[in-house]
Design an enzyme around this catalytic site. Structure first.
Site, PDB file in Angstrom:
ATOM      1  N   GLY A  10      17.721  11.746  30.943  1.00 12.11           N
ATOM      2  CA  GLY A  10      17.221  11.678  29.571  1.00 12.11           C
ATOM      3  C   GLY A  10      16.236  12.796  29.317  1.00 12.11           C
TER       4      GLY A  10
ATOM      5  N   ARG B 172       9.687  12.373  28.554  1.00 10.17           N
ATOM      6  CA  ARG B 172       8.975  11.213  28.013  1.00 10.17           C
ATOM      7  C   ARG B 172       9.916  10.166  27.409  1.00 10.17           C
ATOM      8  NH1 ARG B 172       5.329  11.870  31.076  1.00 10.17           N
ATOM      9  NH2 ARG B 172       3.514  13.131  30.629  1.00 10.17           N
TER      10      ARG B 172
ATOM     11  N   LYS C  33      12.235   7.554  31.769  1.00  6.97           N
ATOM     12  CA  LYS C  33      13.087   7.598  32.961  1.00  6.97           C
ATOM     13  C   LYS C  33      12.377   7.079  34.211  1.00  6.97           C
ATOM     14  CE  LYS C  33      13.524  11.999  32.736  1.00  6.97           C
ATOM     15  NZ  LYS C  33      12.649  12.294  31.617  1.00  6.97           N
ATOM     16  N   SER C  34      11.211   7.611  34.500  1.00  8.85           N
ATOM     17  CA  SER C  34      10.510   7.247  35.742  1.00  8.85           C
ATOM     18  C   SER C  34      10.102   5.782  35.746  1.00  8.85           C
ATOM     19  CB  SER C  34       9.277   8.136  35.938  1.00  8.85           C
ATOM     20  OG  SER C  34       9.666   9.474  36.132  1.00  8.85           O
TER      21      SER C  34
ATOM     22  N   ALA D 250       8.745  11.932  45.939  1.00 10.15           N
ATOM     23  CA  ALA D 250       8.344  12.870  44.888  1.00 10.15           C
ATOM     24  C   ALA D 250       8.702  14.285  45.309  1.00 10.15           C
ATOM     25  CB  ALA D 250       6.840  12.766  44.634  1.00 10.15           C
TER      26      ALA D 250
ATOM     27  N   HIS E   5       1.194   8.973  37.679  1.00 10.21           N
ATOM     28  CA  HIS E   5       2.368   8.327  38.284  1.00 10.21           C
ATOM     29  C   HIS E   5       1.957   7.532  39.520  1.00 10.21           C
ATOM     30  CE1 HIS E   5       6.299   9.857  36.546  1.00 10.21           C
ATOM     31  NE2 HIS E   5       5.393  10.413  35.766  1.00 10.21           N
TER      32      HIS E   5
END
Length: 176
Positions: A9, A12, A15-16, A34, A50
């Protein structure tokens, strides 16, 4: 049982967060791999946000290129993200080497490393960006990188059991 999920996508799009929630729905102790190289302070702050969002139940691994050197057999692992992983291979080249043969070489290296990594019996949740969804850049280097990532996204999607497109925080299943 091995499973590959691709979540794609725009920036922002959620997704994550979606990948993390999915991983936690599959196991109490997921792995977060990561791929980011921290380029500047603003990006470092993104990484910190994150990390703070994830709890102590996560095993965190930082690896810029050689994902396959990490044994994740039997685990659920979020790989965040293909875009930054591609960046690490792309920028290994010097500015005068960002020609098509060099991009092709980087793509072959990424594909081979993906295949080595996903030979493990694990659930892989890859996150990526659809950077090619906008207009065509007037910058030759950006066009080459967009090509590289687009081709890598296609490679992963072809091997994925499931592909999810995130649109404004809403998951839309497009494969599987």
């Amino acid at each position: 049982m091995k499973r590959i999920i691709l979540i794609t996508g725009g920036q922002r799009s959620g997704k994550s967060l979606y990948a993390e929630k999915l991983a936690l729905s599959l196991t109490d102790h997921p792995v977060y791999l990561a791929t980011a190289h921290v380029w500047d302070e603003e990006f470092r702050q993104r990484v910190v946000r994150h990390q703070e969002r994830r709890g102590s139940q996560w095993t965190n691994i930082e690896e810029e290129k050689l994902l396959s050197r990490h044994d994740v057999s039997g685990r659920v692992v979020v790989i965040d993200c293909i875009t930054l992983w591609c960046t690490n291979y792309f920028f290994d080249r010097h500015a005068d080497e960002w020609d098509q043969p060099s991009v092709d070489d980087a793509l072959r290296e990424l594909q081979a490393e993906f295949d080595r990594f996903t030979r493990q019996d694990a659930t892989f949740i890859f996150v990526t960006n659809e950077i090619g969804s906008g207009g065509v850049s007037d910058n030759a280097i950006q066009r080459r990188f967009t090509d590289l990532e687009g081709w890598m996204n296609q490679f992963v999607a072809a091997r994925a059991d499931e592909v999810v497109l995130m649109v404004s925080g809403i998951p839309v299943k497009i494969k599987g």
